[in-house]
Design an enzyme around this catalytic site. Structure first.
Site, mmCIF file in Angstrom:
data_model
loop_
_atom_site.group_PDB
_atom_site.id
_atom_site.type_symbol
_atom_site.label_atom_id
_atom_site.label_comp_id
_atom_site.label_asym_id
_atom_site.label_seq_id
_atom_site.Cartn_x
_atom_site.Cartn_y
_atom_site.Cartn_z
ATOM 1 N N GLU A 144 0.798 -1.228 0.000
ATOM 2 C CA GLU A 144 0.000 0.000 0.000
ATOM 3 C C GLU A 144 0.835 1.284 0.000
ATOM 4 O O GLU A 144 0.345 2.366 0.285
ATOM 5 C CB GLU A 144 -0.991 0.000 1.193
ATOM 6 C CG GLU A 144 -2.409 -0.431 0.816
ATOM 7 C CD GLU A 144 -2.553 -1.946 0.591
ATOM 8 O OE1 GLU A 144 -1.547 -2.685 0.670
ATOM 9 O OE2 GLU A 144 -3.672 -2.386 0.281
ATOM 10 N N TYR A 203 3.512 2.002 1.954
ATOM 11 C CA TYR A 203 4.158 2.387 3.227
ATOM 12 C C TYR A 203 5.659 2.087 3.162
ATOM 13 O O TYR A 203 6.177 1.621 2.141
ATOM 14 C CB TYR A 203 3.485 1.654 4.391
ATOM 15 C CG TYR A 203 2.066 2.132 4.649
ATOM 16 C CD1 TYR A 203 1.827 3.427 5.103
ATOM 17 C CD2 TYR A 203 0.969 1.307 4.421
ATOM 18 C CE1 TYR A 203 0.538 3.880 5.338
ATOM 19 C CE2 TYR A 203 -0.328 1.746 4.647
ATOM 20 C CZ TYR A 203 -0.542 3.031 5.104
ATOM 21 O OH TYR A 203 -1.817 3.478 5.323
ATOM 22 N N ARG A 226 2.454 -8.840 4.290
ATOM 23 C CA ARG A 226 1.533 -8.247 3.301
ATOM 24 C C ARG A 226 2.362 -7.739 2.136
ATOM 25 O O ARG A 226 3.127 -6.768 2.277
ATOM 26 C CB ARG A 226 0.741 -7.118 3.967
ATOM 27 C CG ARG A 226 -0.303 -6.486 3.084
ATOM 28 C CD ARG A 226 -1.693 -6.931 3.459
ATOM 29 N NE ARG A 226 -2.690 -6.338 2.595
ATOM 30 C CZ ARG A 226 -3.498 -5.367 2.968
ATOM 31 N NH1 ARG A 226 -3.441 -4.892 4.196
ATOM 32 N NH2 ARG A 226 -4.389 -4.875 2.129
ATOM 33 N N HIS A 252 -1.501 3.867 -1.766
ATOM 34 C CA HIS A 252 -2.566 4.832 -1.462
ATOM 35 C C HIS A 252 -2.583 5.989 -2.463
ATOM 36 O O HIS A 252 -3.608 6.614 -2.662
ATOM 37 C CB HIS A 252 -2.418 5.373 -0.043
ATOM 38 C CG HIS A 252 -2.829 4.375 1.001
ATOM 39 N ND1 HIS A 252 -3.932 3.561 0.865
ATOM 40 C CD2 HIS A 252 -2.285 4.043 2.191
ATOM 41 C CE1 HIS A 252 -4.046 2.775 1.918
ATOM 42 N NE2 HIS A 252 -3.050 3.041 2.735
ATOM 43 N N GLN A 259 -18.119 5.366 3.719
ATOM 44 C CA GLN A 259 -18.633 6.602 4.305
ATOM 45 C C GLN A 259 -18.411 6.712 5.811
ATOM 46 O O GLN A 259 -18.193 7.808 6.316
ATOM 47 C CB GLN A 259 -20.124 6.744 3.988
ATOM 48 C CG GLN A 259 -20.392 7.173 2.568
ATOM 49 C CD GLN A 259 -21.873 7.229 2.258
ATOM 50 O OE1 GLN A 259 -22.339 6.505 1.389
ATOM 51 N NE2 GLN A 259 -22.618 8.054 2.942
#
Ligand code: FAD
Ligand code: NAP
Ligand code: SF4
Length: 672
Positions: A165, A167, A215, A253, A340
């Site tokens: 992701e 990081y 991961r 991201h 949301q």
């Protein structure tokens, strides 16, 4: 057994997991303060009770430099252990298992102490990271190892090393962010040394009987990421270094390809994990948009992976696994991937929850308990507010009648479910049909509720959840039959021409524009079509899995208009708004702000845009100009001397969404 692959035990050598369900890491906002760990323990305990095989906590930093934001959760000192023991104790008491995710944010840290392999600022943090020295790299590896040792001492069953992701670890692996020329940078072999050393030294420190999940970023979706051969090499090295499980990471991201929003097809990235099958012998976990047991079972049965990871679906329904195991998937409260109440909250430093389950992360505060006095209660309006209220009231033991004039439950969800990429709303309606029946709620459909009949029935309480009325607009020509409301389009299927102006660029304006340009069925239902639209290379020939996007030809020519200044869609939700804007841009929708509506006639819609006159040559106008509360029944009730409770759009229409409607309905029901 309906889902034999999903509920097959998984032997990891020193431990056997009861099923193939991994609750993926999800930041809730409760990780950051010691005072919140009792709440976090209750949250995890409820999910352990719900039958999930293995859970992973939200990201915990191995050092202050690795913080996501100032003072975010970390496990770096012995006196941090007691708070973590609350989590592990609560989970083990329920027979569950839990790993702690070690997350070093690197240049994604929203804080001034952030570090990275090279001094390159990320597009999603205002802080430029400090480049780690060679000594700093060694110290960071030691931080990971020390953090894992402390996690073991705090009672965790294992750790997940967050290597994807975008990081820190990902920043070391990718040439995009690693410009070093020492032993930790340069060619692919040196760039991947950092994660391999972390896993190797962690395994040496924690022993064999401790789970290490790694991961692994299998699809970077940003320029300058890894190619597939490098990913396979890294996976093999991670296995050799001692990992027990490899979990899949999809997209950094900062990637501009959506990876988890509702318009991503279900299990839309399982093909990536499948590609790695056979290359390593430890279990592989597939992730992203797996939300129902049928989907999870298919992923496993087709051999794409050995486990499935779900994070948000277990926020939505903590009992997901038990319901699936009992063959009752129709009772699952399905995650609709809206973001949301979960990710959108986390991005503004608010505690996460769930749109369809307001109890998520509020387990100790929002309790559905038997009512002290049983009452007869009428709820008028079976939209999200009324459904949530009626079901909760019924579960508390009240005698409840839910009334709606429509032929089905759901209110505006019946229009939302028609929007391309919002098909998941069907699941919420299915869930409520079952939940209302289980709660013993009498549902009266096709019935217009009136004050007189409600009064005559002598209810103890009346709840008004009558929703909203679309706001009307007025300009010369606005009464022309070619000027439609959004309900004409979504509820009544009125014909729409080939060139359309949409008035109002709020959530509904965007949705209607997507409805008008997108072919049916939408690409959400087809992984290959969706991947082609967004430029994802499913052959994995291209580095990072990126290729040129091939948007489909739009069905209509659409203009999306707003009166206010600024970028249309700027007020859409944080984590999903950019996807809607990008979708409409790809479909060549023209978005205009600072518009004044002058008139509509046979030449089209006459506008003034930033002071200049313009005619849009449209044959149809669709008005999506917001909504007003529908308080007609509330007014009649007040006149008849009945004090009613107002919830949802009937209460406040401005900035109403289903999150507020369901939350308000549930909370009122807990008080009556
Ligand atoms: P409503 O859903 O409006 O329900 C009110 C119900 O009351 C209706 O079924 C109506 O028939 C009934 N009723 C009214 N008067 C009477 C009467 N006298 N007798 C009997 N029945 C009566 N929100 C989100 O959070 N996320 C989204 O992605 C999203 N997408 C949307 C997309 C579209 C196209 C639309 C139209 C809305 C969307 N919304 C979304 C908004 C969301 O659906 C609303 O906020 C929500 O439905 C409001 O709930 P409610 O229960 O207050 O009212
Ligand atoms: P909205 O978000 O309030 O947008 C209304 C739009 O109409 C605005 O662009 C507004 O902008 C315009 N407008 C307002 N009054 C007008 C008037 N008199 N004449 C012309 N234009 C006018 O409302 P909505 O789009 O109807 O959505 C309703 C609710 O549903 C929203 O609160 C939203 O949260 C929810 N929803 C959410 C999603 C989601 O994906 N999360 C999707 C759909 C709906 P200008 O005043 O600048 O013209
Ligand atoms: Fe899923 Fe939406 Fe709930 Fe998040 S808020 S868990 S995305 S349903």
């Amino acid at each position: 057994m309906d889902f034999p692959h999903l509920f097959a035990p998984l032997d990891l050598g020193h431990v056997t997991l009861s099923n193939r369900i991994l609750m993926g890491s999800m930041h809730t906002g409760l990780e950051d303060r010691a005072a919140d760990y009792d709440k976090l323990a209750a949250y995890f305990a409820e999910r352990a009770r719900g039958g999930v095989g293995l859970m992973v906590t939200g990201g915990i930093a191995p050092s202050i430099e690795g913080w996501l934001k100032p003072f975010s959760g970390r496990l770096t000192l012995p006196w941090h252990k007691p708070r973590h023991r609350k989590l592990t104790g609560a989970v083990h008491a329920e027979g569950g298992r839990i790993c702690m995710q070690i997350l070093h944010a690197g240049r994604y840290g929203y804080q001034p102490l952030s570090v990275a392999p090279s001094r390159i600022k990320s597009p999603i943090s205002p802080f430029t990271p400090r480049a780690l020295s060679a000594g700093g790299v060694e110290r960071t590896i030691r931080d990971f190892v020390h953090c894992a040792q402390l996690a073991r001492e705090a009672g965790y069953d294992g750790v997940e090393v967050m290597g994807s992701e975008g990081y820190l670890i990902n920043q070391f692996i990718a040439a995009r962010t690693n410009h070093r020329d020492d032993a930790w940078g340069g060619d692919a072999a040196r760039r991947m040394r950092f994660p391999v050393e972390i896993v190797r030294r962690t395994r040496a420190a924690v022993g064999r009987d401790f789970i290490i999940i790694y991961r692994l970023s299998m699809l970077d979706l940003v320029e300058g990421g890894q190619d597939w051969d490098e990913i396979v090499t890294l996976a093999k090295a991670i296995e050799a270094a001692g990992a027990s499980i490899i979990n899949t990471g999809i997209g950094w991201h900062e990637a501009r390809v959506p990876t988890i929003v509702t318009s991503v097809p279900r299990a839309g990235f399982a093909w990536v994990t499948r590609k790695l099958k056979g290359e390593v012998s430890i279990p592989l976990v597939a992730t992203n948009r797996i939300n129902m047991p049928e989907v999870a079972e298919r992923v496993l049965a087709e051999g794409d992976a050995d486990m499935v990871s779900m994070a948000r679906p277990l926020l939505a329904d903590p009992a997901w696994a038990n319901k699936a195991k009992a063959g009752c998937s129709e009772h699952i409260n399905t995650c609709i991937a809206c973001n949301q109440a979960c990710l959108d909250h986390v991005f503004v430093n608010k505690r996460a929850s769930c749109l369809v389950n307001p109890r998520a992360c509020h387990e100790t505060e929002l309790k559905i308990e038997p009512a002290p006095h049983r009452k007869r209660i009428a709820v008028v309006g079976a939209g999200p507010a009324g459904m949530a209220c009626a079901a909760t009231l019924g579960e508390r033991g009240h005698t409840v009648t839910l009334i709606d004039r429509a032929s089905g439950i759901g209110g505006q969800f019946n229009y939302a479910k028609r929007i391309p990429g919002k098909e998941e709303f069907h699941e919420t309606l299915r869930y409520y049909r079952h939940r209302l029946a289980n709660a013993g709620v009498e549902v009266k459909l096709g019935v217009e509720a009136e004050a007189a009949s409600l009064k005559a029935a002598g209810y103890d309480e009346v709840v008004v959840a009558t929703g909203v009325l679309p706001r009307r607009v007025s300009f010369p020509g606005s009464d022309d039959p070619r000027v439609l409301g959004y309900l004409d389009v979504l509820a009544r299927d009125r014909p729409v021409g080939g060139r359309v102006a949409v008035i109002g660029a709020g959530g509904i304006g965007f949705d209607v524009a997507e409805f008008l340009v997108e072919h049916q069925p939408s690409p959400t239902t087809d992984v290959a079509r969706w991947a082609s639209e967004w430029g994802v290379d499913t052959q994995l020939v291209q580095r990072s899995g990126l290729q040129s996007p091939q948007p489909e030809v739009p069905l209509r020519q659409v203009w999306l208009l707003q009166r206010s200044e600024g970028r249309p869609g700027a007020r859409l939700n944080k984590t999903t708004g950019w996807v809607h804007r990008a979708t409409l841009k790809a479909k060549r929708v023209t978005m205009l702000g600072k518009v004044t509506y002058e008139r509509f006639d046979d030449r089209g819609l006459h506008l003034t845009v930033d002071g200049k006159s313009q005619i849009l040559p449209v044959d149809t106008v669709v008005v999506c100009a917001g909504q007003e509360p529908d308080r007609r029944l509330a007014g009649e009730l007040a006149a008849a001397g009945i004090t009613a409770h107002l919830i949802g759009g009937a209460d406040v229409a401005a900035e109403l969404d289903a999150k507020r409607a369901i939350d308000q309905g549930t909370r009122l029901a807990c008080q009556l």
